[in-house]
Write an enzyme that holds these catalytic residues in place. Sequence first.
Site, PDB file in Angstrom:
ATOM      1  N   LYS A  81       0.167   4.242  -0.403  1.00 29.23           N
ATOM      2  CA  LYS A  81      -0.478   5.458   0.121  1.00 29.23           C
ATOM      3  C   LYS A  81      -0.178   6.637  -0.819  1.00 29.23           C
ATOM      4  CE  LYS A  81      -0.195   3.378   4.632  1.00 29.23           C
ATOM      5  NZ  LYS A  81      -0.194   3.515   6.073  1.00 29.23           N
ATOM      6  N   ASN A 131       0.873  -1.170   0.000  1.00 26.57           N
ATOM      7  CA  ASN A 131       0.000   0.000   0.000  1.00 26.57           C
ATOM      8  C   ASN A 131       0.912   1.222   0.000  1.00 26.57           C
ATOM      9  OD1 ASN A 131      -1.829   2.028   0.471  1.00 26.57           O
ATOM     10  ND2 ASN A 131      -2.328   1.390   2.577  1.00 26.57           N
ATOM     11  N   SER A 174       3.115  -2.078  10.278  1.00 25.69           N
ATOM     12  CA  SER A 174       4.566  -2.138  10.487  1.00 25.69           C
ATOM     13  C   SER A 174       5.180  -3.501  10.152  1.00 25.69           C
ATOM     14  CB  SER A 174       4.924  -1.707  11.911  1.00 25.69           C
ATOM     15  OG  SER A 174       4.531  -0.358  12.129  1.00 25.69           O
ATOM     16  N   HIS A 201      -9.546   1.385   4.609  1.00 24.58           N
ATOM     17  CA  HIS A 201      -8.292   1.557   5.332  1.00 24.58           C
ATOM     18  C   HIS A 201      -8.526   2.506   6.512  1.00 24.58           C
ATOM     19  CE1 HIS A 201      -4.226   2.747   6.319  1.00 24.58           C
ATOM     20  NE2 HIS A 201      -3.834   1.644   5.718  1.00 24.58           N
ATOM     21  N   GLU A 216      -6.952   4.901   7.590  1.00 24.46           N
ATOM     22  CA  GLU A 216      -6.740   6.323   7.265  1.00 24.46           C
ATOM     23  C   GLU A 216      -7.969   6.905   6.561  1.00 24.46           C
ATOM     24  OE1 GLU A 216      -2.975   5.697   5.311  1.00 24.46           O
ATOM     25  OE2 GLU A 216      -2.140   5.128   7.253  1.00 24.46           O
ATOM     26  N   GLY A 249       2.222   2.344  10.647  1.00 30.36           N
ATOM     27  CA  GLY A 249       3.185   3.433  10.488  1.00 30.36           C
ATOM     28  C   GLY A 249       3.892   3.822  11.776  1.00 30.36           C
ATOM     29  N   GLU A 279      -5.705  -4.745  10.425  1.00 30.55           N
ATOM     30  CA  GLU A 279      -4.638  -3.770  10.656  1.00 30.55           C
ATOM     31  C   GLU A 279      -4.917  -2.997  11.945  1.00 30.55           C
ATOM     32  OE1 GLU A 279      -2.581  -2.608   6.699  1.00 30.55           O
ATOM     33  OE2 GLU A 279      -4.337  -1.337   6.959  1.00 30.55           O
TER      34      GLU A 279
HETATM   35  P1  PGA Z   1       2.616   0.313   7.587  1.00 36.68           P
HETATM   36  O1  PGA Z   1       1.156   0.539   6.912  1.00 36.68           O
HETATM   37  O2  PGA Z   1       3.131  -0.979   7.032  1.00 36.68           O
HETATM   38  O3  PGA Z   1       3.414   1.495   7.175  1.00 36.68           O
HETATM   39  O4  PGA Z   1       2.391   0.247   9.066  1.00 36.68           O
HETATM   40  C1  PGA Z   1       0.286  -0.517   6.707  1.00 36.68           C
HETATM   41  C2  PGA Z   1      -0.976  -0.004   6.093  1.00 36.68           C
HETATM   42  O5  PGA Z   1      -1.379   1.122   6.425  1.00 36.68           O
HETATM   43  O6  PGA Z   1      -1.611  -0.665   5.252  1.00 36.68           O
END
Ligand code: PGA
Length: 253
Positions: free
Chosen positions: A11, A9, A215, A97, A99, A175, A169
């Site tokens: 982003k 992803n 992560s 997601h 976010e 992140g 997640e």
């Molecule tokens: P990350 O993000 O691996 O940077 O923690 C995962 C995601 O948001 O899908």
Amino acid sequence: MREKIVAGNWKMNKTLEEARILTTEVMGMVADEVKGKVKTILCVPFPYLAILKNQLGNSAVKIGAQNCSEHDWGAYTGEVSSLMLKSMEIPYVILGHSERRQYFGENGKLLATKVDKALAANLTPIFCCGEPLEIREAGTHEKLVKLQVEESLFHLTAEALKKIVIAYEPVWAIGTGKTASAQQAQEMHAVIRKHLASKYGDSVASEISILYGGSVNAKNAQELFSCPDVDGGLVGGASLKSREFVDIVKAMK
Ligand code: PGA
């Protein structure tokens, strides 16, 4: 048998030039050995979809979008519909997601509509669920994640559900560099699968790929992916570096 999947992803990252380079590198490094064993997907920003899809051609690496509208067409400035993605032959789309839930106010009901639109357009939704830190600390994470799955997926028929990929997640791990332990991931994946089984039966539930996200990196991937109910990963930050992302894909096989 459910599929093993590692999806990146990206982003809102990378210039077009950087995106092209990253795609070339990933294509080159995802060796034949991974083909047919681990589905590898790059979920890229909308403007790059057509270009990178073209670049990937017949490669084992597939392309996906990161969102789609709940509407088909019309006066929705700035939006992209599932039918547009279908017309570009984009096979995957991330939906829900955290976010999107947090910054764009997406809720379970809206996501149920997006899931329907994606399925109607023959896209495979990668449906995200997961609890924020305060819910984990309050100990109500299982309840919340079950509710997220129920609200957006339980209206589907068994046939439709089988086309969904789920990504668990935990928001506190996204992140942050703070990964769920393999035990925490396995526990939640088993909770999700059991919840699916309560509605659709064991055989349907056993066919759904449930990815872990939050992560994931080349160091922790193998342990996470060795859990019986973890069928792969949704990878954010580490998918922006080709070597690391491909190492994560290899950890799944
Ligand atoms: P990350 O993000 O691996 O940077 O923690 C995962 C995601 O948001 O899908």
